[in-house]
Design a protein around this motif. Structure first.
Motif, PDB file in Angstrom:
ATOM      1  N   PHE A   6       0.834  -1.199   0.000  1.00 28.47           N
ATOM      2  CA  PHE A   6       0.000   0.000   0.000  1.00 28.47           C
ATOM      3  C   PHE A   6       0.870   1.251   0.000  1.00 28.47           C
ATOM      4  O   PHE A   6       0.660   2.173  -0.784  1.00 28.47           O
ATOM      5  CB  PHE A   6      -0.913  -0.018   1.232  1.00 28.47           C
ATOM      6  CG  PHE A   6      -1.860   1.137   1.312  1.00 28.47           C
ATOM      7  CD1 PHE A   6      -3.092   1.078   0.691  1.00 28.47           C
ATOM      8  CD2 PHE A   6      -1.526   2.289   2.017  1.00 28.47           C
ATOM      9  CE1 PHE A   6      -3.978   2.143   0.767  1.00 28.47           C
ATOM     10  CE2 PHE A   6      -2.398   3.358   2.099  1.00 28.47           C
ATOM     11  CZ  PHE A   6      -3.629   3.284   1.466  1.00 28.47           C
ATOM     12  N   TYR A   7       1.875   1.275   0.886  1.00 31.57           N
ATOM     13  CA  TYR A   7       2.783   2.420   0.954  1.00 31.57           C
ATOM     14  C   TYR A   7       3.512   2.615  -0.375  1.00 31.57           C
ATOM     15  O   TYR A   7       3.607   3.726  -0.887  1.00 31.57           O
ATOM     16  CB  TYR A   7       3.793   2.233   2.081  1.00 31.57           C
ATOM     17  CG  TYR A   7       4.866   3.292   2.068  1.00 31.57           C
ATOM     18  CD1 TYR A   7       4.636   4.541   2.628  1.00 31.57           C
ATOM     19  CD2 TYR A   7       6.101   3.058   1.473  1.00 31.57           C
ATOM     20  CE1 TYR A   7       5.602   5.529   2.604  1.00 31.57           C
ATOM     21  CE2 TYR A   7       7.073   4.031   1.441  1.00 31.57           C
ATOM     22  CZ  TYR A   7       6.820   5.264   2.002  1.00 31.57           C
ATOM     23  OH  TYR A   7       7.784   6.242   1.954  1.00 31.57           O
TER      24      TYR A   7
ATOM     25  N   ASN B 222       4.929   7.820  -4.307  1.00 32.46           N
ATOM     26  CA  ASN B 222       5.345   8.827  -5.287  1.00 32.46           C
ATOM     27  C   ASN B 222       4.174   9.614  -5.866  1.00 32.46           C
ATOM     28  O   ASN B 222       4.284  10.174  -6.940  1.00 32.46           O
ATOM     29  CB  ASN B 222       6.128   8.156  -6.421  1.00 32.46           C
ATOM     30  CG  ASN B 222       7.430   7.577  -5.917  1.00 32.46           C
ATOM     31  OD1 ASN B 222       8.073   8.153  -5.047  1.00 32.46           O
ATOM     32  ND2 ASN B 222       7.809   6.437  -6.445  1.00 32.46           N
ATOM     33  N   LYS B 223       3.064   9.651  -5.134  1.00 29.00           N
ATOM     34  CA  LYS B 223       1.898  10.409  -5.593  1.00 29.00           C
ATOM     35  C   LYS B 223       1.655  11.552  -4.621  1.00 29.00           C
ATOM     36  O   LYS B 223       0.981  11.387  -3.606  1.00 29.00           O
ATOM     37  CB  LYS B 223       0.684   9.487  -5.690  1.00 29.00           C
ATOM     38  CG  LYS B 223       0.913   8.402  -6.724  1.00 29.00           C
ATOM     39  CD  LYS B 223      -0.278   7.525  -6.887  1.00 29.00           C
ATOM     40  CE  LYS B 223       0.059   6.510  -7.968  1.00 29.00           C
ATOM     41  NZ  LYS B 223      -0.880   5.464  -8.097  1.00 29.00           N
ATOM     42  N   PRO B 224       2.222  12.741  -4.916  1.00 31.67           N
ATOM     43  CA  PRO B 224       2.149  13.850  -3.963  1.00 31.67           C
ATOM     44  C   PRO B 224       0.730  14.324  -3.676  1.00 31.67           C
ATOM     45  O   PRO B 224       0.451  14.817  -2.586  1.00 31.67           O
ATOM     46  CB  PRO B 224       2.977  14.949  -4.625  1.00 31.67           C
ATOM     47  CG  PRO B 224       3.059  14.585  -6.051  1.00 31.67           C
ATOM     48  CD  PRO B 224       2.916  13.107  -6.136  1.00 31.67           C
ATOM     49  N   PHE B 225      -0.188  14.144  -4.613  1.00 29.49           N
ATOM     50  CA  PHE B 225      -1.552  14.611  -4.388  1.00 29.49           C
ATOM     51  C   PHE B 225      -2.330  13.668  -3.464  1.00 29.49           C
ATOM     52  O   PHE B 225      -3.408  13.999  -3.012  1.00 29.49           O
ATOM     53  CB  PHE B 225      -2.297  14.788  -5.712  1.00 29.49           C
ATOM     54  CG  PHE B 225      -2.269  13.570  -6.593  1.00 29.49           C
ATOM     55  CD1 PHE B 225      -3.266  12.619  -6.521  1.00 29.49           C
ATOM     56  CD2 PHE B 225      -1.239  13.381  -7.504  1.00 29.49           C
ATOM     57  CE1 PHE B 225      -3.236  11.498  -7.327  1.00 29.49           C
ATOM     58  CE2 PHE B 225      -1.203  12.271  -8.318  1.00 29.49           C
ATOM     59  CZ  PHE B 225      -2.213  11.319  -8.222  1.00 29.49           C
TER      60      PHE B 225
ATOM     61  N   LEU C 286      -2.695   9.320   2.092  1.00 32.85           N
ATOM     62  CA  LEU C 286      -2.692   7.862   1.985  1.00 32.85           C
ATOM     63  C   LEU C 286      -1.310   7.291   2.266  1.00 32.85           C
ATOM     64  O   LEU C 286      -1.182   6.212   2.856  1.00 32.85           O
ATOM     65  CB  LEU C 286      -3.178   7.418   0.605  1.00 32.85           C
ATOM     66  CG  LEU C 286      -4.662   7.614   0.344  1.00 32.85           C
ATOM     67  CD1 LEU C 286      -5.003   7.251  -1.097  1.00 32.85           C
ATOM     68  CD2 LEU C 286      -5.495   6.797   1.308  1.00 32.85           C
ATOM     69  N   LYS C 287      -0.299   8.016   1.853  1.00 38.33           N
ATOM     70  CA  LYS C 287       1.075   7.580   2.126  1.00 38.33           C
ATOM     71  C   LYS C 287       1.319   7.516   3.633  1.00 38.33           C
ATOM     72  O   LYS C 287       1.846   6.527   4.148  1.00 38.33           O
ATOM     73  CB  LYS C 287       2.060   8.541   1.463  1.00 38.33           C
ATOM     74  CG  LYS C 287       3.503   8.271   1.766  1.00 38.33           C
ATOM     75  CD  LYS C 287       4.365   9.310   1.069  1.00 38.33           C
ATOM     76  CE  LYS C 287       5.719   9.401   1.687  1.00 38.33           C
ATOM     77  NZ  LYS C 287       6.561  10.416   1.070  1.00 38.33           N
ATOM     78  N   TYR C 288       0.906   8.540   4.360  1.00 40.93           N
ATOM     79  CA  TYR C 288       1.097   8.566   5.800  1.00 40.93           C
ATOM     80  C   TYR C 288       0.251   7.505   6.494  1.00 40.93           C
ATOM     81  O   TYR C 288       0.670   6.900   7.472  1.00 40.93           O
ATOM     82  CB  TYR C 288       0.824   9.954   6.372  1.00 40.93           C
ATOM     83  CG  TYR C 288       1.837  10.964   5.901  1.00 40.93           C
ATOM     84  CD1 TYR C 288       3.193  10.719   6.037  1.00 40.93           C
ATOM     85  CD2 TYR C 288       1.442  12.146   5.304  1.00 40.93           C
ATOM     86  CE1 TYR C 288       4.131  11.633   5.594  1.00 40.93           C
ATOM     87  CE2 TYR C 288       2.379  13.072   4.863  1.00 40.93           C
ATOM     88  CZ  TYR C 288       3.717  12.796   5.010  1.00 40.93           C
ATOM     89  OH  TYR C 288       4.650  13.697   4.562  1.00 40.93           O
ATOM     90  N   PHE C 289      -0.951   7.276   5.990  1.00 43.27           N
ATOM     91  CA  PHE C 289      -1.790   6.208   6.515  1.00 43.27           C
ATOM     92  C   PHE C 289      -1.093   4.858   6.334  1.00 43.27           C
ATOM     93  O   PHE C 289      -1.131   4.005   7.229  1.00 43.27           O
ATOM     94  CB  PHE C 289      -3.153   6.209   5.817  1.00 43.27           C
ATOM     95  CG  PHE C 289      -4.019   5.061   6.210  1.00 43.27           C
ATOM     96  CD1 PHE C 289      -4.556   4.970   7.489  1.00 43.27           C
ATOM     97  CD2 PHE C 289      -4.306   4.054   5.302  1.00 43.27           C
ATOM     98  CE1 PHE C 289      -5.355   3.911   7.856  1.00 43.27           C
ATOM     99  CE2 PHE C 289      -5.102   2.988   5.661  1.00 43.27           C
ATOM    100  CZ  PHE C 289      -5.634   2.916   6.936  1.00 43.27           C
ATOM    101  N   GLY C 290      -0.439   4.683   5.192  1.00 43.28           N
ATOM    102  CA  GLY C 290       0.317   3.454   4.938  1.00 43.28           C
ATOM    103  C   GLY C 290       1.465   3.276   5.915  1.00 43.28           C
ATOM    104  O   GLY C 290       1.747   2.158   6.352  1.00 43.28           O
ATOM    105  N   VAL C 291       2.132   4.357   6.277  1.00 46.36           N
ATOM    106  CA  VAL C 291       3.235   4.286   7.240  1.00 46.36           C
ATOM    107  C   VAL C 291       2.717   3.871   8.610  1.00 46.36           C
ATOM    108  O   VAL C 291       3.312   3.018   9.284  1.00 46.36           O
ATOM    109  CB  VAL C 291       3.985   5.640   7.328  1.00 46.36           C
ATOM    110  CG1 VAL C 291       4.961   5.641   8.482  1.00 46.36           C
ATOM    111  CG2 VAL C 291       4.695   5.941   6.023  1.00 46.36           C
ATOM    112  N   VAL C 292       1.598   4.437   9.030  1.00 44.68           N
ATOM    113  CA  VAL C 292       1.022   4.082  10.331  1.00 44.68           C
ATOM    114  C   VAL C 292       0.612   2.614  10.345  1.00 44.68           C
ATOM    115  O   VAL C 292       0.898   1.886  11.305  1.00 44.68           O
ATOM    116  CB  VAL C 292      -0.180   4.997  10.663  1.00 44.68           C
ATOM    117  CG1 VAL C 292      -0.927   4.519  11.886  1.00 44.68           C
ATOM    118  CG2 VAL C 292       0.296   6.426  10.843  1.00 44.68           C
TER     119      VAL C 292
END
Length: 166
Positions: free
Chosen positions: A40-41, A46-49, A53-59
């Motif tokens: 998921f991460y 690489n999708k700045p918009f 979701l990227k941060y949600f993936g990290v959590v």
């Protein structure tokens, strides 16, 4: 290299990922959730918009990493169909590459020994406590026994035990 039957060669693919190996019938499967959170991460990194979701993936990744007890970095290169029955104590170097349909048991270390990191090809089985160190290639359909220390390249369909030095 020992002669391998055609039936053995056809059992598990070393090139085409078997995505069913990364699924679970019940919710509480920490390994499947950990691998899904890594994928998921990587999908959204690489999708700045879609930064949220990227941060949600990290959590998600951090939670399932603690629950499973595995140290698999978010940026590692993992082929599809990775199977980890017992994730506790697994350590993978961020630059290591793991091919499709690999099997990794508990307490496995895939890492750097000062000369680079390993690359696992497709359908490689690593027994419990295995250490794969250095700039080496473990080729397709290889099997590494439990508690083996591998410091050299391994050929296709080869089985390694004990300590193997270059």
């Amino acid at each position: 290299m020992a002669e391998v039957s055609e039936q053995t060669k056809k059992q598990v693919s070393a090139t085409e990922p078997d995505w069913s190996r990364e699924t679970s019938k019940n919710y509480w499967n920490p390994v499947v959730r950990l691998i899904r959170s890594i994928r998921f991460y990587q999908k959204y990194q690489n999708k700045p918009f879609l930064k949220g979701l990227k941060y949600f993936g990290v959590v998600r990744y951090r939670f399932w990493s603690v629950v499973s007890g595995a140290d698999i970095p978010l940026n590692c290169k993992i082929g599809g169909g990775l199977l980890i029955p017992h994730p506790n104590g697994i350590e993978i170097h961020p630059d290591a590459e793991i091919g499709p349909n690999c099997l990794i048991f508990q307490q496995v270390s895939i890492g750097n020994n000062g000369r680079g990191v390993p690359k696992l090809a497709g359908h490689v089985d690593l027994g419990a406590g295995t250490k794969i160190l250095g700039d080496i290639i473990i080729n397709n359909h290889s099997k590494i026994a439990a508690n083996a220390v591998v410091l050299r390249n391994v050929d296709e369909y080869e089985k390694e035990t004990g300590v193997t030095v270059k």
